[in-house]
Design an enzyme around this catalytic site. Structure first.
Site, short mmCIF file in Angstrom:
data_model
loop_
_atom_site.label_atom_id
_atom_site.label_comp_id
_atom_site.label_asym_id
_atom_site.label_seq_id
_atom_site.Cartn_x
_atom_site.Cartn_y
_atom_site.Cartn_z
N GLU A 1 1.07 -1.54 -0.25
CA GLU A 1 0.28 -0.11 0.05
C GLU A 1 0.51 1.15 -0.06
OE1 GLU A 1 -2.55 0.22 2.96
OE2 GLU A 1 -4.05 1.92 2.13
N ASP A 2 1.90 1.01 0.98
CA ASP A 2 2.45 2.68 0.78
C ASP A 2 4.07 3.12 0.23
OD1 ASP A 2 0.52 3.50 2.53
OD2 ASP A 2 2.06 2.84 4.50
#
Ligand code: MN
Length: 723
Positions: free
Chosen positions: A76-77
């Protein structure tokens, strides 16, 4: 900040054979890709995956779970892809990390249907690999512990979501410590004033009761050593949120919550639990209906314990729980205690049972497409307490509290449910709506030609019963609509000089059905029966030339189809949205039926016996009759999104097309018609009553003023208190 060494040390303690190398590699990779990122707290981002992995290690999970915990935010990051994770750490870890990433993208605090969809995905993920959800829970726990760095409104939203979704899931998985911590932190952030109030009361009670707790513990210890039984005795306060919840749900004052302190006796062997309970009942008089044997009949999440409430020293009620050391471990860590860290070990029986619960939930959802219905079902399954009843053969069945013989029948088999006509409980005939209790022996009476009834939906509580009954009703409705639609078509076609049945045989109707976007003639005919398409529209589609005599269209059918169409669209109304009760955030709110308040109306709340708050219009005659000390200030929230029912009366003198004009005016202004009644006197005075759904008082006023503009309308009035 947690260090990787802390995690490795913890793992080695419970799993000397763990693949530490895998965990170390996950750590190094996570540190690399998160490098330079910060948390809102100002700490390096890596502190978060480390904390999550540490929580997982304390849950004694396997190395793959802990490695996945360290990597849970990288997709996600950072720029990392699932393929990259798979290449480096293998298929399992990649799949788990991807699962956690998907869950992170869900927003639970949004609209109902989004919430339902999110929860559905969460449950599917659980059924797929429970570790995904365990990591998500650990992730949420650390985020809750560091919630302080968020903006105030985000804090409240995240805390609520935690109370609504994550804590119940932790409870259902039996991870008690996690459930408690999530609840208490979420309580602190979502209702700070309530939390502070309870905190103060508990502090005070702790001072007052210190001596008493000591006395009970001393007496228990003395007795145990006199009997030569080795026991660990603890006395501890209920957590804040449980106290608050109990006060709210049972309408109690703080000092009426008698089980503020639960005493727990931990023993070596199962037999000792029963033995010690006998000893305690000799010392202090038991309250018999307060005794529960969760050892003989464990809760579905695996919890085992004996619970008893006795009249202790000085006549005070004391709640005591007895369990073995093993049971205590399971009571604290639930499914995690069964989730063997021994890599690749077979799932044990209890874990299998918990999975069966998940599988059932998912299976039973396949038939329901309505998100409201799904959410309602899952809520029931997640939140309710259980009762345990027996088949005539002595087999145990677990049902949610409040379950009826119909729920029981559907649990046995769908056919038993569908054909159920009566029930015997402990040999005596009971009504189908009878609420079953733990220990009941239930015998279902069936009849071959019997079918479910829509009334059953008013009392069944299980997902399975609900979805099966609805399924049956829907299929019946469709059948009825098809035969009604056929009749309507045959009649109209004949009147216009065509043969409906001949056109079906020739295949002409197939083309018409396709033109309406339906796969077959039955489907489009059902729509005619439902009133969503008129038989004339169908004829025009099948024989385009027939459109020439459109002017002669039968207005009778038109009016009814407009009404039908609109009524068919009516939405189920949610009860608690849109109103804020001062100081009480998480309370059940219902709208009174007597005066049907609308956003914009001045309103007041009435605290009911165990049913939350009912909202009335200020000045409603019923509220004037009610005890003033139970009234409470309420206000509309800024974000009401629902529609609310309002009744109006229209007086007019009759003319052709009047009713159709009412219906189109109402729908043109964005309101739905839930109910319509109209009567015309012999002198041509029309009185029509409509119940319509509007979103606010402004919208209602708009509808009413538009109706007043119609020709021959003499009066339009909102009706309250069933005038
Ligand atoms: Mn995270």
């Amino acid at each position: 900040m947690v260090r990787i060494q802390d995690i490795l040390d913890t793992i080695v303690e419970y799993n000397p054979d763990a693949e530490l190398h895998l965990v170390e590699r996950a750590y190094i990779y996570s540190a690399q890709v998160h490098d330079g990122h910060m948390r809102l707290s100002g700490e390096p981002y890596l502190s978060h995956p480390l904390a999550v992995a540490f929580i997982l290690a304390r849950m004694k999970l396997d190395s793959e779970s802990i490695a996945a915990g360290l990597l849970h935010d990288v997709i996600e990051d950072t720029h990392t892809t699932k393929e990259e994770i798979e290449r480096r750490f293998g298929h399992n870890i990649a799949r788990i990390v991807e699962g956690v990433t998907k869950l992170s993208k869900l927003s639970f605090s949004d609209k109902v249907y989004r919430q339902a969809e999110s929860l559905r995905k969460m449950i599917l993920a659980m059924a797929d690999d429970i570790r995904v959800v365990l990591i998500k829970l650990a992730d949420r726990l650390h985020n809750m512990r560091t919630l302080d760095y968020h903006k105030p409104d985000r804090k409240v939203a995240i805390a609520r979501e935690t109370l609504d979704i994550y804590a119940p899931i932790a409870a259902r998985l039996g991870i008690f410590w996690l459930k408690q911590e999530l609840e208490d932190v979420a309580f602190y952030y979502s209702m700070p004033e309530k939390y502070a109030e309870i905190d103060l009361l508990v502090d005070k009670a702790r001072d007052e009761k210190e001596a008493y707790v000591k006395e009970v513990m001393e007496k228990l210890k003395e007795k145990m050593s006199a009997e030569g039984i080795e026991a660990d005795i603890k006395g501890r306060f209920k957590q804040h949120y449980s106290i608050y919840h109990k006060m709210l749900s049972q309408n109690l004052e703080f000092n009426q919550v008698y089980d503020l302190i639960a005493f727990r006796i931990i023993l070596e062997k199962k037999a000792q639990c029963y033995e010690v309970m006998g000893i305690i009942h000799d010392m202090w008089k038991p309250i018999h209906y307060k005794f529960k044997d969760y050892i003989g009949v464990p809760k579905p999440n695996g919890y085992q314990s004996l619970h008893t409430t006795v009249i202790g020293p000085h006549g005070q009620r004391v709640e005591i729980q007895l369990r073995t050391r093993d049971m205590d471990a399971i009571a604290e860590s639930g499914i995690a205690a069964h989730w063997s860290y021994k890599e690749g070990a077979a799932i044990d029986e209890q874990t299998g049972k918990t999975f069966a619960w998940l599988r059932n939930l998912v299976e039973n959802q396949e038939e329901s497409t309505d998100p409201d219905e799904f959410l309602e079902n899952v809520r029931i399954d997640l939140y309710s307490d259980e009762i345990y009843v027996f088949t005539p053969d002595g087999e145990i069945k677990t049902l949610p509290k409040g379950a009826t013989p119909v729920d029981f029948a559907y649990m046995i088999h769908t056919q038993v449910g569908d054909q159920c006509v009566g029930a015997k409980v402990n040999g005596r005939i009971v009504p189908l709506a009878h609420k079953l209790e733990t220990g009941n022996i239930v015998n279902i009476i069936t009849a071959k030609d019997h079918h479910p009834s829509a009334d059953w939906l008013n009392f069944v509580v299980t997902v399975k019963a609900r979805s099966k009954i609805r399924h049956w009703i829907n299929s019946q409705e469709k059948e009825r609509s098809i035969s009604l639609g056929k009749e309507m078509c045959e009649k109209l076609f004949r009147k216009k000089g065509y043969s409906f049945n001949a056109m079906i045989k020739s295949g002409e109707m197939d083309a018409a059905a396709k033109a309406f976007g339906f796969g077959n003639v039955d489907d489009v005919v059902a729509q005619v029966g439902f009133g969503k398409i008129t038989s004339l529209q169908l004829l025009h589609k099948a024989v385009p030339d027939s459109e020439k005599d459109k002017d002669k269209e039968n207005t009778g059918e038109k009016i009814s189809s407009i009404l039908h169409k609109i009524i068919g669209n009516k939405r189920k109304r949610k009860s608690s949205d849109g109103v804020i009760v001062k100081g009480l955030d998480d309370i059940l709110v219902k709208f009174s039926r007597c005066c049907t308040p609308l956003p914009g109306d001045a309103i007041t709340g009435f605290i009911t016996q165990g049913q939350g708050v009912t909202v009335h219009r200020k000045g409603c005659v019923n509220i004037l009759k009610m005890a003033p000390e139970r009234q409470i200030d309420v206000q509309w929230s800024d974000s009401y999104t629902d529609s609310y029912p309002a009744k109006i009366r229209i007086r007019a003198t009759d003319r052709s097309g009047l009713l159709a004009d009412f219906a189109t005016t109402i729908s043109k202004n964005g309101a739905n018609i839930n109910n319509a009644q109209s009567e015309t006197s012999e002198y041509g005075n029309v009185r029509s009553y409509f119940t319509i759904s509007v979103s606010s008082i402004d919208q209602l006023n708009k509808v009413m003023s538009e109706l007043r503009k119609l020709k021959q309308v003499t009066e339009v009035k909102r009706i309250v208190n069933a005038e």
